[in-house]
Design a protein around this motif. Structure first.
Motif, short mmCIF file in Angstrom:
data_model
loop_
_atom_site.label_atom_id
_atom_site.label_comp_id
_atom_site.label_asym_id
_atom_site.label_seq_id
_atom_site.Cartn_x
_atom_site.Cartn_y
_atom_site.Cartn_z
N CYS A 216 8.87 0.11 -3.83
CA CYS A 216 7.55 0.73 -3.88
C CYS A 216 6.46 -0.13 -3.23
CB CYS A 216 7.16 1.02 -5.32
SG CYS A 216 8.31 2.15 -6.15
N VAL A 217 6.62 -1.45 -3.26
CA VAL A 217 5.56 -2.33 -2.76
C VAL A 217 6.02 -3.19 -1.60
CG1 VAL A 217 3.90 -4.13 -3.35
CG2 VAL A 217 4.48 -2.38 -5.04
N CYS A 218 6.96 -4.09 -1.86
CA CYS A 218 7.32 -5.10 -0.86
C CYS A 218 7.89 -4.49 0.41
CB CYS A 218 8.30 -6.10 -1.44
SG CYS A 218 7.65 -7.01 -2.86
N GLY A 219 8.81 -3.54 0.26
CA GLY A 219 9.40 -2.90 1.43
C GLY A 219 8.34 -2.22 2.27
N ALA A 220 7.43 -1.51 1.60
CA ALA A 220 6.36 -0.82 2.32
C ALA A 220 5.47 -1.81 3.06
CB ALA A 220 5.53 -0.01 1.33
N VAL A 221 5.11 -2.91 2.41
CA VAL A 221 4.23 -3.91 3.02
C VAL A 221 4.86 -4.49 4.28
CG1 VAL A 221 3.32 -6.24 2.73
CG2 VAL A 221 2.94 -4.53 0.96
N TRP A 222 6.12 -4.92 4.19
CA TRP A 222 6.74 -5.60 5.32
C TRP A 222 7.08 -4.66 6.46
CZ3 TRP A 222 6.39 -10.47 6.46
CH2 TRP A 222 6.05 -11.36 5.44
N GLU A 223 7.36 -3.41 6.18
CA GLU A 223 7.55 -2.45 7.26
C GLU A 223 6.23 -2.21 7.99
OE1 GLU A 223 9.45 1.02 5.72
OE2 GLU A 223 11.29 -0.05 5.17
N GLU A 224 5.13 -2.19 7.26
CA GLU A 224 3.82 -2.04 7.91
C GLU A 224 3.47 -3.28 8.74
OE1 GLU A 224 2.06 0.83 8.08
OE2 GLU A 224 3.94 1.46 7.16
N ALA B 187 -5.00 0.32 5.27
CA ALA B 187 -4.91 1.77 5.00
C ALA B 187 -3.46 2.24 5.05
CB ALA B 187 -5.76 2.54 6.01
N SER B 188 -2.71 1.81 6.07
CA SER B 188 -1.31 2.26 6.15
C SER B 188 -0.45 1.64 5.07
CB SER B 188 -0.73 1.95 7.54
OG SER B 188 -0.63 0.57 7.77
N ILE B 189 -0.79 0.42 4.63
CA ILE B 189 -0.07 -0.18 3.51
C ILE B 189 -0.24 0.67 2.25
CG2 ILE B 189 -0.08 -2.12 1.89
CD1 ILE B 189 -0.54 -3.98 4.26
N VAL B 190 -1.48 1.10 1.98
CA VAL B 190 -1.74 1.96 0.82
C VAL B 190 -0.96 3.26 0.95
CG1 VAL B 190 -3.50 3.32 -0.37
CG2 VAL B 190 -4.00 0.97 0.33
N ALA B 191 -1.01 3.88 2.14
CA ALA B 191 -0.31 5.15 2.35
C ALA B 191 1.19 5.00 2.13
CB ALA B 191 -0.59 5.66 3.76
N HIS B 192 1.75 3.93 2.65
CA HIS B 192 3.19 3.70 2.55
C HIS B 192 3.60 3.43 1.09
CE1 HIS B 192 6.74 2.14 5.16
NE2 HIS B 192 7.19 2.71 4.06
N ILE B 193 2.79 2.67 0.37
CA ILE B 193 3.08 2.40 -1.04
C ILE B 193 3.03 3.70 -1.85
CG2 ILE B 193 2.17 1.33 -3.14
CD1 ILE B 193 1.42 -1.10 -1.44
N VAL B 194 2.04 4.54 -1.57
CA VAL B 194 1.93 5.82 -2.27
C VAL B 194 3.18 6.66 -2.05
CG1 VAL B 194 0.71 8.05 -2.25
CG2 VAL B 194 -0.59 5.92 -2.28
N VAL B 195 3.62 6.77 -0.80
CA VAL B 195 4.79 7.58 -0.48
C VAL B 195 6.04 7.03 -1.16
CG1 VAL B 195 6.33 8.30 1.38
CG2 VAL B 195 3.85 8.38 1.72
N ASN B 196 6.28 5.73 -1.01
CA ASN B 196 7.48 5.14 -1.61
C ASN B 196 7.50 5.27 -3.12
OD1 ASN B 196 8.06 4.42 1.01
ND2 ASN B 196 8.49 2.28 0.54
N THR B 197 6.33 5.08 -3.75
CA THR B 197 6.26 5.14 -5.20
C THR B 197 6.54 6.55 -5.72
OG1 THR B 197 4.65 3.33 -5.23
CG2 THR B 197 4.80 4.70 -7.21
N VAL B 198 5.91 7.54 -5.10
CA VAL B 198 6.10 8.92 -5.54
C VAL B 198 7.55 9.35 -5.32
CG1 VAL B 198 5.51 11.33 -5.05
CG2 VAL B 198 3.71 9.59 -5.17
N VAL B 199 8.12 9.05 -4.16
CA VAL B 199 9.50 9.43 -3.86
C VAL B 199 10.46 8.74 -4.81
CG1 VAL B 199 11.34 9.28 -2.15
CG2 VAL B 199 9.05 9.99 -1.45
N PHE B 200 10.23 7.45 -5.08
CA PHE B 200 11.12 6.72 -5.96
C PHE B 200 11.16 7.33 -7.35
CE2 PHE B 200 11.89 3.48 -9.19
CZ PHE B 200 13.10 2.96 -8.77
N PHE B 201 9.99 7.58 -7.93
CA PHE B 201 9.96 8.08 -9.32
C PHE B 201 10.35 9.55 -9.41
CE2 PHE B 201 7.45 4.20 -9.88
CZ PHE B 201 8.08 3.67 -11.00
N LEU B 202 10.20 10.30 -8.34
CA LEU B 202 10.66 11.69 -8.35
C LEU B 202 12.19 11.75 -8.29
CD1 LEU B 202 8.18 13.64 -6.07
CD2 LEU B 202 8.39 13.76 -8.54
N ASN B 203 12.81 10.77 -7.64
CA ASN B 203 14.26 10.77 -7.49
C ASN B 203 14.97 10.12 -8.66
OD1 ASN B 203 15.26 11.83 -4.70
ND2 ASN B 203 13.36 10.74 -4.28
N PHE B 204 14.24 9.34 -9.48
CA PHE B 204 14.87 8.70 -10.61
C PHE B 204 14.11 9.05 -11.87
CE2 PHE B 204 15.96 6.20 -6.88
CZ PHE B 204 17.33 6.25 -6.96
#
Length: 206
Positions: A122-130, A189-206
């Motif tokens: 949700c956080v680290c992966g999104a940050v480093w990809e950005e 801005a893109s870090i925030v967007a990426h964290i939002v996406v990863n967090t929502v997808v993660f918790f929706l799938n688990f």
């Protein structure tokens, strides 16, 4: 750019700011190796989980130091708002894409790994990809040009799309993340967007 801090040309002990080695190895390769190790040994000892999260917090501290030194993280209310809107747009795009290609699935995670990955996914992966795609490739190596936009977006989509129709989705996601930073010297801005996406997808799938 007026009203924005310029990106630092160099960053602390990690060398030139456009050096890809540290972000690739520290930001992408090592965490994936660690997660593979967890999936291989399948630990059920709570002590192992505590050790993992101690190491994860250390990883986040080093990540923050990198972001700060390289001027990648200069948040403001307007950037956070743009990031939230960008994340929402990507989530809508994912819903549309899942309706268009209902039989296509992304990478699946073993249930025994769920307890280990929230902070990284949700956080680290999104940050480093950005950092890698929007920060170094797009902004620093290609100076935010159209060529940089295409190459960084294509690289991002190849990393996630596995040469399937998903590559289209991730290419469009990368474009949205890039436009979140339009006119900004940093990638908050893109870090925030990426964290939002990863967090929502993660918790929706688990």
């Amino acid at each position: 750019m007026e009203g924005e801090e310029l990106l630092n040309p160099r960053i602390d002990s990690h060398g030139p700011a456009n050096n890809l080695r540290f972000p690739i190895w520290f930001g992408l390769v090592l965490p994936q190796v660690a997660l593979w190790g967890i999936g291989f040994i399948r630990p059920d000892n709570p002590i192992f989980l505590v050790i993992w999260y101690v190491l994860t917090f250390f990883y986040m501290v080093v990540s923050y130091k990198y972001l700060n030194a390289a001027s990648y993280l200069r948040p403001s209310l307007s950037k956070i708002f743009i990031g939230l809107l960008g994340g929402l747009l990507v989530l809508i795009l994912e819903v549309f894409f899942s309706e268009l290609f209902p039989n296509i699935q992304g990478s699946q995670l073993s249930p025994n790994m769920v307890s280990f990955i929230p902070l990284y996914a949700c956080v680290c992966g999104a940050v480093w990809e950005e950092v890698l795609f929007r920060g170094i490739l797009n902004k620093r190596i290609f100076n935010g040009s159209g060529v940089g936009l295409i190459i960084s977006s294509l690289g991002f989509s190849l990393l996630h799309g596995y040469l399937s129709p998903l590559i289209i989705l991730y290419f469009l996601m990368a474009l949205i993340f890039s436009f979140c930073n339009r006119g900004k010297a940093d990638i908050s801005a893109s870090i925030v967007a990426h964290i939002v996406v990863n967090t929502v997808v993660f918790f929706l799938n688990f």
